[in-house]
Design a protein around this motif. Structure first.
Motif, PDB file in Angstrom:
ATOM      1  N   ALA A  53     -88.749 -65.057  70.734  1.00  0.00           N
ATOM      2  CA  ALA A  53     -89.701 -64.596  69.959  1.00  0.00           C
ATOM      3  C   ALA A  53     -89.105 -63.280  69.600  1.00  0.00           C
ATOM      4  CB  ALA A  53     -90.630 -64.838  70.337  1.00  0.00           C
ATOM      5  N   ASP A  54     -88.651 -63.046  68.396  1.00  0.00           N
ATOM      6  CA  ASP A  54     -88.593 -61.709  67.991  1.00  0.00           C
ATOM      7  C   ASP A  54     -90.148 -60.762  67.947  1.00  0.00           C
ATOM      8  OD1 ASP A  54     -85.208 -61.829  67.355  1.00  0.00           O
ATOM      9  OD2 ASP A  54     -86.763 -62.882  65.852  1.00  0.00           O
ATOM     10  N   ILE A  55     -91.224 -61.302  67.157  1.00  0.00           N
ATOM     11  CA  ILE A  55     -92.323 -61.255  67.088  1.00  0.00           C
ATOM     12  C   ILE A  55     -93.675 -61.849  67.714  1.00  0.00           C
ATOM     13  CG2 ILE A  55     -94.203 -59.871  65.305  1.00  0.00           C
ATOM     14  CD1 ILE A  55     -91.418 -58.391  65.615  1.00  0.00           C
ATOM     15  N   ALA A  56     -94.575 -61.115  68.403  1.00  0.00           N
ATOM     16  CA  ALA A  56     -95.420 -62.043  68.666  1.00  0.00           C
ATOM     17  C   ALA A  56     -96.569 -61.031  68.109  1.00  0.00           C
ATOM     18  CB  ALA A  56     -95.927 -61.852  70.717  1.00  0.00           C
ATOM     19  N   ILE A  57     -97.180 -62.207  67.132  1.00  0.00           N
ATOM     20  CA  ILE A  57     -99.166 -62.499  66.923  1.00  0.00           C
ATOM     21  C   ILE A  57    -100.048 -62.603  68.525  1.00  0.00           C
ATOM     22  CG2 ILE A  57    -100.600 -61.857  65.433  1.00  0.00           C
ATOM     23  CD1 ILE A  57     -97.765 -62.373  63.445  1.00  0.00           C
ATOM     24  N   THR A  58    -100.732 -61.555  68.310  1.00  0.00           N
ATOM     25  CA  THR A  58    -101.806 -62.068  69.921  1.00  0.00           C
ATOM     26  C   THR A  58    -102.863 -61.367  69.042  1.00  0.00           C
ATOM     27  OG1 THR A  58    -101.966 -59.236  70.680  1.00  0.00           O
ATOM     28  CG2 THR A  58    -100.331 -60.930  71.379  1.00  0.00           C
ATOM     29  N   SER A  59    -104.647 -61.602  69.384  1.00  0.00           N
ATOM     30  CA  SER A  59    -105.746 -61.275  69.388  1.00  0.00           C
ATOM     31  C   SER A  59    -106.207 -61.640  70.425  1.00  0.00           C
ATOM     32  CB  SER A  59    -106.345 -62.525  67.967  1.00  0.00           C
ATOM     33  OG  SER A  59    -107.282 -61.930  67.770  1.00  0.00           O
ATOM     34  N   TRP A  60    -108.021 -62.013  70.254  1.00  0.00           N
ATOM     35  CA  TRP A  60    -108.875 -61.675  71.658  1.00  0.00           C
ATOM     36  C   TRP A  60    -108.277 -63.305  71.984  1.00  0.00           C
ATOM     37  CZ3 TRP A  60    -110.741 -61.903  66.449  1.00  0.00           C
ATOM     38  CH2 TRP A  60    -111.264 -60.215  66.196  1.00  0.00           C
ATOM     39  N   GLY A  61    -108.548 -62.853  73.782  1.00  0.00           N
ATOM     40  CA  GLY A  61    -107.903 -63.792  74.174  1.00  0.00           C
ATOM     41  C   GLY A  61    -106.774 -64.435  74.771  1.00  0.00           C
ATOM     42  N   CYS A  62    -105.528 -63.708  74.526  1.00  0.00           N
ATOM     43  CA  CYS A  62    -104.515 -63.908  75.169  1.00  0.00           C
ATOM     44  C   CYS A  62    -104.245 -63.018  76.432  1.00  0.00           C
ATOM     45  CB  CYS A  62    -103.212 -62.985  73.682  1.00  0.00           C
ATOM     46  SG  CYS A  62    -103.020 -63.515  72.491  1.00  0.00           S
ATOM     47  N   LEU A  63    -102.931 -63.424  76.871  1.00  0.00           N
ATOM     48  CA  LEU A  63    -102.879 -62.876  78.011  1.00  0.00           C
ATOM     49  C   LEU A  63    -102.220 -61.765  78.009  1.00  0.00           C
ATOM     50  CD1 LEU A  63    -101.358 -66.878  79.226  1.00  0.00           C
ATOM     51  CD2 LEU A  63    -103.861 -65.460  80.314  1.00  0.00           C
ATOM     52  N   PRO A  64    -102.543 -60.946  79.694  1.00  0.00           N
ATOM     53  CA  PRO A  64    -100.700 -60.059  79.802  1.00  0.00           C
ATOM     54  C   PRO A  64     -99.774 -60.180  79.576  1.00  0.00           C
ATOM     55  CG  PRO A  64    -102.397 -59.802  80.955  1.00  0.00           C
ATOM     56  CD  PRO A  64    -102.529 -61.675  80.278  1.00  0.00           C
ATOM     57  N   PHE A  65     -99.314 -58.985  79.337  1.00  0.00           N
ATOM     58  CA  PHE A  65     -97.380 -59.799  78.617  1.00  0.00           C
ATOM     59  C   PHE A  65     -96.686 -58.899  79.992  1.00  0.00           C
ATOM     60  CE2 PHE A  65     -98.373 -60.385  74.244  1.00  0.00           C
ATOM     61  CZ  PHE A  65     -97.571 -61.354  73.957  1.00  0.00           C
ATOM     62  N   THR A  66     -96.909 -60.057  81.036  1.00  0.00           N
ATOM     63  CA  THR A  66     -96.160 -59.446  82.324  1.00  0.00           C
ATOM     64  C   THR A  66     -94.292 -59.793  82.596  1.00  0.00           C
ATOM     65  OG1 THR A  66     -96.615 -62.584  83.157  1.00  0.00           O
ATOM     66  CG2 THR A  66     -98.061 -61.010  83.812  1.00  0.00           C
ATOM     67  N   GLU A  67     -93.891 -59.369  83.119  1.00  0.00           N
ATOM     68  CA  GLU A  67     -92.092 -59.894  83.242  1.00  0.00           C
ATOM     69  C   GLU A  67     -92.121 -60.965  83.405  1.00  0.00           C
ATOM     70  OE1 GLU A  67     -88.614 -59.024  82.958  1.00  0.00           O
ATOM     71  OE2 GLU A  67     -90.138 -57.149  83.450  1.00  0.00           O
ATOM     72  N   GLU A  68     -92.993 -61.694  84.172  1.00  0.00           N
ATOM     73  CA  GLU A  68     -92.445 -63.328  83.865  1.00  0.00           C
ATOM     74  C   GLU A  68     -92.777 -63.731  82.671  1.00  0.00           C
ATOM     75  OE1 GLU A  68     -93.782 -67.325  85.974  1.00  0.00           O
ATOM     76  OE2 GLU A  68     -95.336 -65.655  86.943  1.00  0.00           O
ATOM     77  N   LEU A  69     -93.468 -63.820  81.924  1.00  0.00           N
ATOM     78  CA  LEU A  69     -93.846 -64.326  80.983  1.00  0.00           C
ATOM     79  C   LEU A  69     -92.752 -63.481  80.237  1.00  0.00           C
ATOM     80  CD1 LEU A  69     -97.457 -64.482  79.731  1.00  0.00           C
ATOM     81  CD2 LEU A  69     -96.274 -65.936  79.701  1.00  0.00           C
ATOM     82  N   LEU A  70     -92.366 -62.546  79.619  1.00  0.00           N
ATOM     83  CA  LEU A  70     -91.578 -61.324  79.031  1.00  0.00           C
ATOM     84  C   LEU A  70     -89.659 -62.053  79.199  1.00  0.00           C
ATOM     85  CD1 LEU A  70     -93.375 -57.822  78.611  1.00  0.00           C
ATOM     86  CD2 LEU A  70     -92.665 -59.482  76.526  1.00  0.00           C
ATOM     87  N   SER A  71     -90.234 -62.746  80.205  1.00  0.00           N
ATOM     88  CA  SER A  71     -88.080 -62.856  80.571  1.00  0.00           C
ATOM     89  C   SER A  71     -87.770 -63.846  80.172  1.00  0.00           C
ATOM     90  CB  SER A  71     -88.638 -63.259  81.948  1.00  0.00           C
ATOM     91  OG  SER A  71     -89.442 -64.225  82.477  1.00  0.00           O
ATOM     92  N   ALA A  72     -88.644 -64.622  79.118  1.00  0.00           N
ATOM     93  CA  ALA A  72     -88.712 -65.840  77.740  1.00  0.00           C
ATOM     94  C   ALA A  72     -87.983 -65.390  76.590  1.00  0.00           C
ATOM     95  CB  ALA A  72     -89.930 -66.596  78.289  1.00  0.00           C
ATOM     96  N   ALA A  73     -88.968 -63.739  76.323  1.00  0.00           N
ATOM     97  CA  ALA A  73     -88.501 -62.966  74.968  1.00  0.00           C
ATOM     98  C   ALA A  73     -87.565 -62.108  75.603  1.00  0.00           C
ATOM     99  CB  ALA A  73     -89.521 -63.646  74.223  1.00  0.00           C
TER     100      ALA A  73
END
Length: 331
Positions: A53-73
């Motif tokens: 992903a180049d862009i992430a669109i978030t709103s209510w109920g989304c998870l924190p962007f931890t290092e683990e998640l960000l490593s995928a992008a």
């Protein structure tokens, strides 16, 4: 090169923030991968959505962007939040990677400010009491207490997005506007069309006090017993910010004296107990947290996120950009 856009909110939230026009705009801007799983998001499912992903669109109920998640992008450029506060999703890893963050606090504040203005006018006009009176067969009783939004002093606590828009709306009326915000300079207040003052002065001088401050340790129960007692007789207190900014037990005491009138869209906690006196006091109007984006107004937040993406692609400044150093003073 087309962008890869990950839409992370669950389907129910997506439906709230995006209609068909918004989806069509997103598809023009890039390849869209949307969360199709209802319910609380699972970290691994979010990782899969974020891959490439180049862009992430978030709103209510989304998870924190931890290092683990960000490593995928590794190519993630921006997080565009189609809601208010970003404190629940932003982590130090976001800033370390240089990812830009945008919040829809601005458009969210429009609804808050418009609601505050409506409560201001209705309260000054004594509409709440007059509606009850006319339903009971009356007509003239209470008209002597009607006031116009003219030659009164309106005090605004907090000059964030909602407070600033409320001030802009008030400038259409012949009123004196004073504002309290510790991070606002006198020059900035003057540019808005208001006069900067201290909180105690604002409370003592205002006919209407509208709260638009964030809930921070410094603002917790900031409107306490002494400050409520310092308000003018017949003053109106409007809170569309956070319930915990006001000491509600002290407010109940003052309302029972009949000195003040309160319009509360927020309480602490929400909802208040069924037998809470705020529900039954005749000089208190209680609404169920509707001042922000509700109903069709939620689409404004989704459209703002898309407009931010368009600005990003065009190399223009992001209107809702949030920087790391701002987090301490933001809601």
């Amino acid at each position: 090169m087309r962008l890869n856009i990950a839409v992370l909110p669950q389907p129910g939230t997506q439906h709230r923030i995006f209609g068909e026009p918004q989806w069509r705009q997103l598809e023009v801007l890039g390849r869209v991968a949307a969360n199709e799983r209802a319910g609380k998001p699972e970290p691994e499912a979010v990782r899969q959505l974020l891959k490439g992903a180049d862009i992430a669109i978030t709103s209510w109920g989304c998870l924190p962007f931890t290092e683990e998640l960000l490593s995928a992008a590794p190519n993630l450029q921006a997080i565009l939040h189609a809601a208010g506060t970003v404190k629940g999703i932003v982590t130090p890893a976001v800033w370390e990677r240089g990812i830009r963050v945008s919040s829809a606090n601005g458009p969210l504040g429009i609804g808050v400010a418009e609601t505050a203005l409506g409560l201001t006018i209705a309260s000054l006009k004594n509409m709440w009491s007059l509606v009850s009176s006319t339903r009971a067969g009356g007509w003239y009783a209470g008209r002597e207490n009607v006031r116009e939004l003219y030659e009164v002093t309106v005090g605004v606590i907090g000059a964030g997005q909602a407070g600033r828009h409320y001030i802009r709306l008030l400038r259409q009326f012949g009123v004196n506007i004073i504002v309290y915000d510790p991070v606002l300079s006198a020059e900035q207040a003057a540019e808005l069309g208001a006069c900067k003052t201290e909180l105690d002065t604002l409370l003592a001088e205002s006919d209407v006090v509208s709260i638009h401050a964030p809930l921070l340790p410094a603002t917790y129960r900031m409107i306490n017993r002494d400050r409520l007692m310092a308000m003018k007789d017949d003053a109106i207190l409007i809170n569309t910010a956070r319930g915990a900014i006001v000491d509600e037990l002290a407010l109940v005491e003052e309302l029972r004296k009949g000195r003040l009138f309160a319009c509360l869209d927020v309480t602490d906690p929400e909802p208040p107990a069924e037998d809470h006196p705020l529900r039954s006091l005749p000089n208190c109007v209680l609404t169920p947290h509707i001042a922000g984006a509700v109903g069709n107004g939620v689409k404004r937040l989704g459209q703002f996120a898309i407009d931010e993406l368009k600005r990003l692609v065009a190399g223009q400044p992001l209107e809702g950009e949030v920087r790391q150093e701002q987090l301490a003073t933001l809601a």
